[in-house]
Design an enzyme around this catalytic site. Structure first.
Site, PDB file in Angstrom:
ATOM      1  N   GLU A 126      -2.154  -7.360   7.571  1.00 59.67           N
ATOM      2  CA  GLU A 126      -0.838  -7.278   8.186  1.00 59.67           C
ATOM      3  C   GLU A 126      -0.836  -7.999   9.531  1.00 59.67           C
ATOM      4  O   GLU A 126      -1.889  -8.250  10.136  1.00 59.67           O
ATOM      5  CB  GLU A 126      -0.448  -5.801   8.356  1.00 59.67           C
ATOM      6  CG  GLU A 126       0.924  -5.546   8.975  1.00 59.67           C
ATOM      7  CD  GLU A 126       2.080  -6.145   8.200  1.00 59.67           C
ATOM      8  OE1 GLU A 126       2.220  -7.390   8.243  1.00 59.67           O
ATOM      9  OE2 GLU A 126       2.843  -5.382   7.584  1.00 59.67           O
ATOM     10  N   HIS A 164       0.819  -1.203   0.000  1.00 61.69           N
ATOM     11  CA  HIS A 164       0.000   0.000   0.000  1.00 61.69           C
ATOM     12  C   HIS A 164       0.861   1.264   0.000  1.00 61.69           C
ATOM     13  O   HIS A 164       2.046   1.235   0.346  1.00 61.69           O
ATOM     14  CB  HIS A 164      -0.919   0.017   1.223  1.00 61.69           C
ATOM     15  CG  HIS A 164      -0.172   0.011   2.523  1.00 61.69           C
ATOM     16  ND1 HIS A 164       0.381   1.146   3.081  1.00 61.69           N
ATOM     17  CD2 HIS A 164       0.131  -0.998   3.371  1.00 61.69           C
ATOM     18  CE1 HIS A 164       0.981   0.842   4.210  1.00 61.69           C
ATOM     19  NE2 HIS A 164       0.847  -0.460   4.415  1.00 61.69           N
TER      20      HIS A 164
END
Length: 448
Positions: free
Chosen positions: A328, A252
């Site tokens: 994550e 990202h």
């Protein structure tokens, strides 16, 4: 009721660039070719050219019999899924073409099927003939195409297909280039009447082991180079197993925490992108749009990845699917802290974490071992769902490093020896025999 098979394809040499399409109509019962059509359409994208090919094929079928049933076969997953109604059509250039295609026959008389590119060679050849004709300043015609293919110099006169394009690390495009090189080498070294299997003096790929003269030596060198490009691991040849599932891995864009190098996992505040991160996402989107081969977008459920994925997917005209397995690691009490702050506050826990993948961050965080198990499960599910396709996975540092580590069969401590920048691209290809090939890591050229 008669039934036709329509096979269609389109291509662009540059995406966007000089583009053309080809379509074939055949009898479903006999397989006999009933009509061919192709056209150079000027500068356009791959997807627009593919839709133009579909539209031309359907119209050619309607001219033969407006009451027929039609089964469309294309190697464009995007067109097949959108025309089947499973994916939304967002791109303004494709919406009108799709609407026109949907009106040629009543929808209940048209079905769609995705096929691998190697099974769509007829339409692909026509599209390339049209592009060749257009770039010469002429127009494609069936009679000229037949004359070229039937003439005494036909093997040398065949139009060269454009070099396969793909996103950074696109293994399918690399394998296609290798197969083309091998085919070219075989054309120069094998007699025209060679049997289907390897000829005497060749290896399993059909490349000559020994050749005579300078031309033979060049062909042998080409074949060796092609084998090296096509074979990531000794003893297996992905070109023989069909295109792999290729995961283009996008970290990202930046968040406010990224420049400060703070732990930012799935157990913290879930920050959105910063203005810098949004600009990075737009640059990634532009780079992938130029390549034009991403067929699906899958993202982690966290805000920063969904926002990045949304910017990219909007540019590509695709939907975003969320997969929980791509989130994550949960860094527990370390969320929002720098490495130095963790070392100061939780030195023993940090040392244990650095020494063992089974150690958890302070406060009940997630170990790297647990993350790896979760990511591997998501990987296997996505490989099964996207065999032979190129998929963009928008995720985080630890999942990307884990996918690369597992592909390399590297030990857990390898995670600490990789640098992964915000909005970087990596790529891993997964083959049918279970092997994997890392094709790219931490590429940031698109951000310059």
């Amino acid at each position: 009721m008669r039934e036709f098979i329509v096979e269609a394809d389109g291509g662009s040499r540059g995406n966007p660039g000089p583009a053309g399409y080809g379509a074939v109509v055949s009898d479903a019962a006999t397989g006999r070719t009933l009509a061919e059509t192709a056209e150079y359409i000027g500068v356009a994208t791959n997807n627009v050219a593919e839709y133009r090919g579909l539209l031309a094929g359907l119209r050619a079928a309607r001219e033969l019999d407006p009451e027929a049933a039609v089964h469309v076969r294309m190697d464009s997953r995007l067109v097949v899924e959108q025309m089947s109604g499973r994916w939304k059509i967002k791109h303004p250039d494709m919406k009108p073409l799709a609407a026109q295609a949907a009106r040629v026959f009543p929808p209940e008389r048209v079905t769609y099927e995705w096929i691998p590119r190697e099974r769509n060679k007829h339409a692909d050849r026509l599209a390339n003939e049209a592009m060749d004709a257009g770039q010469r300043g002429g127009r494609w015609s069936a009679s000229d195409a037949r004359a070229a293919s039937d003439g005494p110099d036909a093997p040398d006169a065949r139009p060269a297909a454009p070099e396969p394009q793909g996103p950074p690390g696109d293994a399918a495009a690399g394998a296609a280039r290798a197969r083309a090189a091998l085919a070219s080498a075989r054309d120069r070294t094998e007699p025209a009447t060679a049997p289907d299997g390897p000829a005497p003096g060749t290896d399993a790929t059909g490349a000559a082991g020994t050749t005579g003269g300078a031309a033979g030596g060049a062909a042998d060198a080409d074949a060796r180079a092609a084998r090296a490009a096509a074979t990531p691991g000794a003893g297996w040849a992905p070109a023989d197993m069909g295109p792999p599932a290729t995961f283009v891995l996008l970290r990202h864009g930046e968040t406010p925490l990224t420049p400060q190098k703070r732990f930012s996992g799935s157990g913290g505040s879930d920050p959105s992108l910063s203005d810098t991160g949004r600009e990075q996402a737009r640059k990634v989107a532009a780079a992938l749009a130029r390549r034009g081969t991403v067929q699906a977008v899958v993202a982690s459920p966290l805000a920063r990845t969904r926002e990045t994925a949304g910017i990219v997917a909007a540019r590509l005209g695709l939907e975003v699917t969320v997969d929980e397995g791509l989130r994550e690691t949960d860094f527990g009490a370390w969320e929002g802290l720098t490495f130095a702050e963790v070392r100061e506050r939780h030195p023993d826990d940090l040392n244990a974490w650095l020494a063992s993948p089974d150690a958890e961050p302070t406060g009940g965080g997630e170990s790297f071992a647990a993350t790896a198990a979760r990511v591997a499960a998501a990987r296997d599910k996505l490989i099964a769902a996207h065999a032979g396709r190129t998929v963009l996975l928008v995720t985080h540092v630890t999942p990307i490093k884990t996918l690369v580590r597992l592909a390399l069969n590297a030990p857990p401590e390898a995670l600490f020896r990789m640098e992964l920048s915000a909005a970087s691209l990596s790529a891993v290809a997964y083959y049918a025999d279970g092997n994997a090939s890392v094709r790219l890591f931490n590429d940031t050229a698109h951000l310059r």
